[in-house]
Write an enzyme that holds these catalytic residues in place. Structure first.
Site, PDB file in Angstrom:
ATOM      1  N   CYS A 132       0.845  -1.192   0.000  1.00 35.59           N
ATOM      2  CA  CYS A 132       0.000   0.000   0.000  1.00 35.59           C
ATOM      3  C   CYS A 132       0.888   1.252   0.000  1.00 35.59           C
ATOM      4  O   CYS A 132       1.714   1.420  -0.893  1.00 35.59           O
ATOM      5  CB  CYS A 132      -0.950  -0.052   1.190  1.00 35.59           C
ATOM      6  SG  CYS A 132      -2.275   1.169   1.139  1.00 35.59           S
ATOM      7  N   ASP A 194      -8.321  -4.000  -7.683  1.00 38.38           N
ATOM      8  CA  ASP A 194      -7.955  -2.978  -6.700  1.00 38.38           C
ATOM      9  C   ASP A 194      -8.458  -1.620  -7.180  1.00 38.38           C
ATOM     10  O   ASP A 194      -7.920  -1.050  -8.130  1.00 38.38           O
ATOM     11  CB  ASP A 194      -6.436  -2.952  -6.525  1.00 38.38           C
ATOM     12  CG  ASP A 194      -5.981  -1.996  -5.427  1.00 38.38           C
ATOM     13  OD1 ASP A 194      -6.818  -1.227  -4.911  1.00 38.38           O
ATOM     14  OD2 ASP A 194      -4.789  -2.029  -5.085  1.00 38.38           O
ATOM     15  N   HIS A 225      -7.523  -4.851  -3.245  1.00 37.76           N
ATOM     16  CA  HIS A 225      -6.533  -4.128  -2.457  1.00 37.76           C
ATOM     17  C   HIS A 225      -6.284  -4.864  -1.136  1.00 37.76           C
ATOM     18  O   HIS A 225      -7.181  -5.492  -0.591  1.00 37.76           O
ATOM     19  CB  HIS A 225      -7.041  -2.706  -2.177  1.00 37.76           C
ATOM     20  CG  HIS A 225      -6.059  -1.824  -1.498  1.00 37.76           C
ATOM     21  ND1 HIS A 225      -4.881  -1.444  -2.090  1.00 37.76           N
ATOM     22  CD2 HIS A 225      -6.060  -1.253  -0.268  1.00 37.76           C
ATOM     23  CE1 HIS A 225      -4.210  -0.673  -1.265  1.00 37.76           C
ATOM     24  NE2 HIS A 225      -4.896  -0.543  -0.148  1.00 37.76           N
TER      25      HIS A 225
END
Length: 275
Positions: A132, A194, A225
């Site tokens: 991330c 995502d 994600h």
């Protein structure tokens, strides 16, 4: 391989409050070999700092024979404790992500690499990874010539320029300027479902890297994600896929920092068009 855990509080010249940067270190432990040295890996965290999932991810890397440094990204705003995986914690982490100065992110990476290189257990061969926010920070760490490879998991901000104060990230600009050309190897891993990194963003990242002749492996997998987060992933954790990609990452690390092949010469020459 057994592992040990410790931390170092390192001064930060760009922290306006004078707070140190806490860097958690997870290192291999081989009884009977007190002088053993290992390659280093900087493992950057999500917007929640060094949480349980990040520590476990780093611990798995360390157990394969790497000294892993995990910096606490938000030392300018609060202590090194993990931020909860809840609505308030998510809002707080996203707020810090933009408010933090871009140069401060880069200083954190430099300080983390410096720390690894100073440890008696590290041989000075450095790689980077992260998820991330940390995927983007591992991307930026690749600009440091000491970093020989970076494996970036769903690096959410590279395409959107939303990292740093005033949303002024310049990662892709630097790529187009050639700042990554001739540096280490890069691996970008994204989930095709995502929503944080839509197809247009992935295409932009891929094109920018390939146009700049950056050695990159670009993986797009069937996942959402945060699919490697084994806690509070909102039903998106894919353990089997995570294991597969972890193996891929280790191959890259083993080839680029796990072995000392000497300095690289040339580009390998033309590829033969044969079966």
């Amino acid at each position: 391989m057994l592992i040990t855990k410790s931390y170092h509080d390192v001064p930060s010249s760009l922290d306006p409050n004078g707070r140190p940067l806490r860097i958690f270190v997870i290192a291999p432990s081989v009884p009977g070999y007190p002088h053993a040295k290992f390659p280093g890996v900087v493992c950057f965290s999500e917007i929640y700092q060094v949480t349980g999932p990040v520590e476990r991810f780093a611990g798995q890397i360390a157990s394969q024979g790497y000294v892993v440094a995990c910096p606490s990204s938000y030392h300018e705003f609060e202590g090194p404790d993990p931020i909860p995986y809840d609505v308030e914690g998510t809002d707080r982490g996203n707020k810090y992500k933009i408010e933090k100065e871009l140069a401060a992110y880069d200083e954190d990476a430099t300080v983390s690499i410096d720390l690894l290189c100073s440890l008696k257990t590290c041989n000075g061969r450095i790689a980077a990874t992260g998820m991330c926010l940390g995927g983007h920070l591992a991307f930026r760490a690749a600009f440091d010539p000491r970093v020989l490879s970076s494996v970036c998991f769903f690096a959410t901000d590279v395409h959107s320029a939303s990292l740093g104060k005033g949303k002024n990230d310049d990662s892709l600009i630097r790529v187009r300027n050639g700042d990554l050309t001739g540096k280490g190897e890069l691996v970008m891993i994204f989930g095709k479902q995502d929503t944080h990194v839509p197809r247009a963003g992935r295409d932009l990242i891929r094109k920018s890297l390939e146009d700049a002749n950056v050695p990159v492996s670009f993986l797009e997998v069937q996942a959402q994600h945060a699919f490697i987060r084994d806690e509070s992933s909102k039903g998106r954790w894919d353990a089997a896929l995570t294991r597969s990609l972890f193996t891929f990452m280790l191959e890259v690390f083993e080839r680029t920092v796990g072995r000392d092949l000497g300095p690289k010469e040339g580009d390998g020459g033309p590829v033969e068009h044969v079966c």
